[in-house]
Design a protein around this motif. Sequence first.
Motif, PDB file in Angstrom:
ATOM      1  N   PRO A  37       0.802  -1.241   0.000  1.00 58.83           N
ATOM      2  CA  PRO A  37       0.000   0.000   0.000  1.00 58.83           C
ATOM      3  C   PRO A  37       0.829   1.283   0.000  1.00 58.83           C
ATOM      4  CG  PRO A  37      -0.952  -1.588   1.516  1.00 58.83           C
ATOM      5  CD  PRO A  37       0.384  -2.142   1.094  1.00 58.83           C
ATOM      6  N   LEU A  38       2.127   1.183   0.277  1.00 65.48           N
ATOM      7  CA  LEU A  38       2.952   2.391   0.201  1.00 65.48           C
ATOM      8  C   LEU A  38       3.012   2.952  -1.214  1.00 65.48           C
ATOM      9  CD1 LEU A  38       5.958   1.426   2.524  1.00 65.48           C
ATOM     10  CD2 LEU A  38       4.046   2.969   3.024  1.00 65.48           C
ATOM     11  N   ALA A  39       2.593   2.166  -2.188  1.00 68.37           N
ATOM     12  CA  ALA A  39       2.520   2.687  -3.558  1.00 68.37           C
ATOM     13  C   ALA A  39       1.501   3.812  -3.670  1.00 68.37           C
ATOM     14  CB  ALA A  39       2.163   1.548  -4.528  1.00 68.37           C
ATOM     15  N   TRP A  40       0.577   3.912  -2.707  1.00 73.82           N
ATOM     16  CA  TRP A  40      -0.436   4.982  -2.705  1.00 73.82           C
ATOM     17  C   TRP A  40      -0.138   6.048  -1.652  1.00 73.82           C
ATOM     18  CZ3 TRP A  40      -4.285   0.415  -2.367  1.00 73.82           C
ATOM     19  CH2 TRP A  40      -4.508  -0.112  -3.635  1.00 73.82           C
ATOM     20  N   ARG A  41       1.069   6.091  -1.150  1.00 71.36           N
ATOM     21  CA  ARG A  41       1.351   6.973  -0.013  1.00 71.36           C
ATOM     22  C   ARG A  41       1.158   8.456  -0.348  1.00 71.36           C
ATOM     23  NH1 ARG A  41       6.510   9.206   0.728  1.00 71.36           N
ATOM     24  NH2 ARG A  41       7.828   9.082  -1.125  1.00 71.36           N
ATOM     25  N   ARG A  42       1.276   8.831  -1.635  1.00 74.33           N
ATOM     26  CA  ARG A  42       1.063  10.237  -2.015  1.00 74.33           C
ATOM     27  C   ARG A  42      -0.194  10.425  -2.865  1.00 74.33           C
ATOM     28  NH1 ARG A  42       6.864  12.386  -4.111  1.00 74.33           N
ATOM     29  NH2 ARG A  42       7.013  10.230  -4.874  1.00 74.33           N
TER      30      ARG A  42
END
Length: 416
Positions: A68-73
């Motif tokens: 989910p860090l792929a959506w952090r921004r």
Amino acid sequence: MISETAPRRAGTTTRVRDWFDGHVALVDLVLATGLWFFTAIGYAVSGLDVGAGEMLALFVVACLQTLPLAWRRTRPELGFGLVVLGHVGQLVAADSPMPSNLSAPLAAFAVAAHARHDGIRRLGLGVAAISGPLAVWDWSTYDGASSLALVIMSVFFSALAIVCWLWGDLTRKRRELVARLREQNDALRRDRDQRARIATQDERTRIAREMHDVVAHSLSVVVVQADGAAYAAEHGADFDREQAHAALTTIGTTAREALAETRHLVGVLRTTDDEGEAPRLAYAPTEGLADLPDLVERVAASGIDASVELGTGLHAVRREVGLAAYRIVQESLTNVIKHAGPGARARVRVNADDRLHVEVRDDGRGAAAPDDGHGHGLIGMRERAASVGGSVEAGPSPGGGYLVTATLPLRPQETT
């Protein structure tokens, strides 16, 4: 050598930063995928003796904690929620730290830096505060540790997450401050450009008014002299070379002065941009009250009985007020030439007390003077007076003829 390479390095850094800012989703995807890959390998090496079911559960937990860090921004709320869900799943599926726990401080930073809702950001701070005690309580590795050691480790893990959250919050505030400053700079630039356009339009209006005064007055003198000379040549028995010479001399002098003044005004329109600066006016016309005697003399040379009377204290009159008074007198004398009729006399009086008073009176046709309806002289005089905060009154005089009076302020604070 340093002076040449420093700008090149700065330009390269800027291009790299711009590339990263323009590919946010790709950069975050690479980060999340890399973290997932290396943490999965580390867990696989350390967990070879674990059963298939437990291995699958831990793998799912690791995926929830890292991918989910792929959506952090791009979608920070969703990414943070999934990372938290993965760590909650770890409380059930594992009793020891996992390499994928590195995502916890990254998620705390991301939610503080990029979440759009203040409530979500505060929730992230709360989760960061309780993460330390929950982690120490879950990890059975520390069962034999003293209470003080457990408290210290809890505070350490929570502090680490909170520091990452604070770092992200400061990053967000700095980004918002920079955005506000850019908006203010853009607004200031728009305001500057608008002011420049307004100033340019005002200058064009002023120059158009100047051109009208110059051309109308000079051509009126030329027409009167030419018509008078033509009539005398055709009907006058005693018309000789001297009269023709005088008429042509007046025409030539008036035309040359008009041409010179027209060039002077056209020069105002020329701008300079030699060094990349904003365009600026080259120079401006400087006619004033001191030039009134020459103006009246030129009118008298055209056959009009004209005289001028200047009062005292006129040397202190501001340049723009003196120019306005000069143009008002010039337009008034032009109207005398055009409409007062043959044999008319014109008297100009200028004096000052607390304001500048201008009076132009003639004894011509007055109300009986013809009007072709195409002139803008009176409108121009009123506009010129209003531009310096004054006023103009014009109309037939009770005793015959025509009277123009203007009242102009002497001090700038009276200007409207």
